[in-house]
Design a protein around this motif. Structure first.
Motif, PDB file in Angstrom:
ATOM      1  N   ASP A  41      36.899  35.537  36.130  1.00 10.69           N
ATOM      2  CA  ASP A  41      36.165  35.158  37.344  1.00 10.69           C
ATOM      3  C   ASP A  41      37.506  34.646  38.420  1.00 10.69           C
ATOM      4  O   ASP A  41      37.913  33.948  37.166  1.00 10.69           O
ATOM      5  CB  ASP A  41      35.379  34.133  37.612  1.00 10.69           C
ATOM      6  CG  ASP A  41      34.000  35.134  36.409  1.00 10.69           C
ATOM      7  OD1 ASP A  41      33.877  36.122  37.531  1.00 10.69           O
ATOM      8  OD2 ASP A  41      33.217  34.586  35.611  1.00 10.69           O
TER       9      ASP A  41
ATOM     10  N   LYS B 252      36.150  36.335  42.729  1.00 11.81           N
ATOM     11  CA  LYS B 252      36.070  38.106  42.602  1.00 11.81           C
ATOM     12  C   LYS B 252      35.698  37.423  40.819  1.00 11.81           C
ATOM     13  O   LYS B 252      36.927  37.304  40.255  1.00 11.81           O
ATOM     14  CB  LYS B 252      36.465  38.551  42.569  1.00 11.81           C
ATOM     15  CG  LYS B 252      35.854  38.742  45.025  1.00 11.81           C
ATOM     16  CD  LYS B 252      37.637  39.902  44.917  1.00 11.81           C
ATOM     17  CE  LYS B 252      37.300  40.125  46.751  1.00 11.81           C
ATOM     18  NZ  LYS B 252      35.914  40.408  47.554  1.00 11.81           N
ATOM     19  N   THR B 253      35.133  38.422  40.385  1.00 10.08           N
ATOM     20  CA  THR B 253      34.839  39.272  38.666  1.00 10.08           C
ATOM     21  C   THR B 253      35.802  40.103  38.538  1.00 10.08           C
ATOM     22  O   THR B 253      35.201  41.197  38.882  1.00 10.08           O
ATOM     23  CB  THR B 253      33.663  39.505  38.378  1.00 10.08           C
ATOM     24  OG1 THR B 253      32.872  38.290  38.305  1.00 10.08           O
ATOM     25  CG2 THR B 253      33.257  39.605  36.544  1.00 10.08           C
TER      26      THR B 253
ATOM     27  N   ASP C  60      34.410  43.255  40.999  1.00  7.85           N
ATOM     28  CA  ASP C  60      34.161  43.264  41.376  1.00  7.85           C
ATOM     29  C   ASP C  60      32.994  44.742  41.660  1.00  7.85           C
ATOM     30  O   ASP C  60      31.782  44.707  42.166  1.00  7.85           O
ATOM     31  CB  ASP C  60      33.285  42.620  43.000  1.00  7.85           C
ATOM     32  CG  ASP C  60      33.378  41.023  43.163  1.00  7.85           C
ATOM     33  OD1 ASP C  60      32.643  39.952  41.596  1.00  7.85           O
ATOM     34  OD2 ASP C  60      33.247  40.626  44.242  1.00  7.85           O
TER      35      ASP C  60
END
Length: 252
Positions: free
Chosen positions: A135, A141-142, A187
């Motif tokens: 993360d 955002k992942t 994401d």
């Protein structure tokens, strides 16, 4: 009277992989590797292979006896572990290197005991696709990414070499190219063009933290050792992998 065919069996060992083989389909935590023979030294001294830079690929493919697994499919850390095994069991565990004394800035020769190198295991658990998650703090955002193989690294270097010939004198983009190759999702978005653009505009802080996490979890052999120089300075140094690694009698 017919001549009797003589068959020789090359001895081998089961080498523990730093990655435990988790990222290779149908592979356990050890891999079968043959010991080097006099015939293998033909590879190390082949002018064509030396000139092409393929000598280590040919050697490792010959020595790694895992069905369906090429040496280029290995993570760099696993590949290094096999190289250290082959070097230590063929030419001895003591590896001569040249380093620079941090106090005098003069070069000196010393030896590194390869048997003392520590193994760094895989530092995170991958998902069912062999990817890892991180993360980002700033963009929130992942990221999903994969660890690169020897083949991936070779492709990156060749692409950068081609680019540098076309755009002479320009700044290398190897760092962002490597990130774009490692990242598989942002994401949930796996579009390659989107990932490349995201990497280019990623905040430097996010980039640094992501790369640090990637380095922290990557398995391999720790090639850093503590060395005492002639001036008495004790410092930590990365072992330089030179021609002496597999050609111990070459004078530097």
């Amino acid at each position: 009277m017919s001549e009797q065919e003589i068959k020789f069996t090359v001895p081998f060992d089961m080498i523990s992989l730093p990655s435990k083989g988790i990222l290779y389909p149908d592979c356990g935590d050890t891999i079968k590797v043959e010991y080097m023979t006099a015939e293998d030294e033909n590879i190390l001294t082949s002018p064509n292979l030396l000139q092409s830079g393929k000598v280590l690929d040919v050697l490792l493919d010959r020595k790694v006896k895992e069905k369906g697994l090429s040496s280029k499919d290995l993570l760099l850390g696993d590949r290094n572990a096999i190289m250290v095994f082959l070097r230590a069991t063929s030419y001895g565990e003591m590896y001569p290197v040249k380093l620079t004394d941090p106090q005098t800035q003069e070069e000196f020769e010393t030896e590194v005991d390869l048997s003392t190198l520590k193994t760094k295991e895989l530092g995170a658990t991958p998902d069912e696709n062999g990817n890892f998650s991180f993360d980002l703090k700033r963009t929130k955002k992942t990221i999903k990414f994969r660890l690169l193989t020897a083949r991936d690294e070779e492709e990156l270097v060749k692409a950068e070499e081609r680019r540098s010939k076309v755009y002479k004198g320009q700044v290398s983009n190897l760092l962002t190219s490597r990130l774009a190759k490692q990242i598989v999702e942002v994401d949930g978005n796996s579009d390659k063009t989107y990932i490349q653009q995201f990497v280019q505009y990623m905040p430097a802080g996010d980039s640094l933290e992501l790369r640090k996490f990637m380095d922290d979890i990557e398995p391999g052999i720790d090639l850093r050792v503590d060395v005492e120089s002639p001036s008495g300075a004790v410092f930590r140094s990365l072992i330089p992998i030179t021609v002496r690694f597999f050609w111990p009698n070459i004078e530097l």
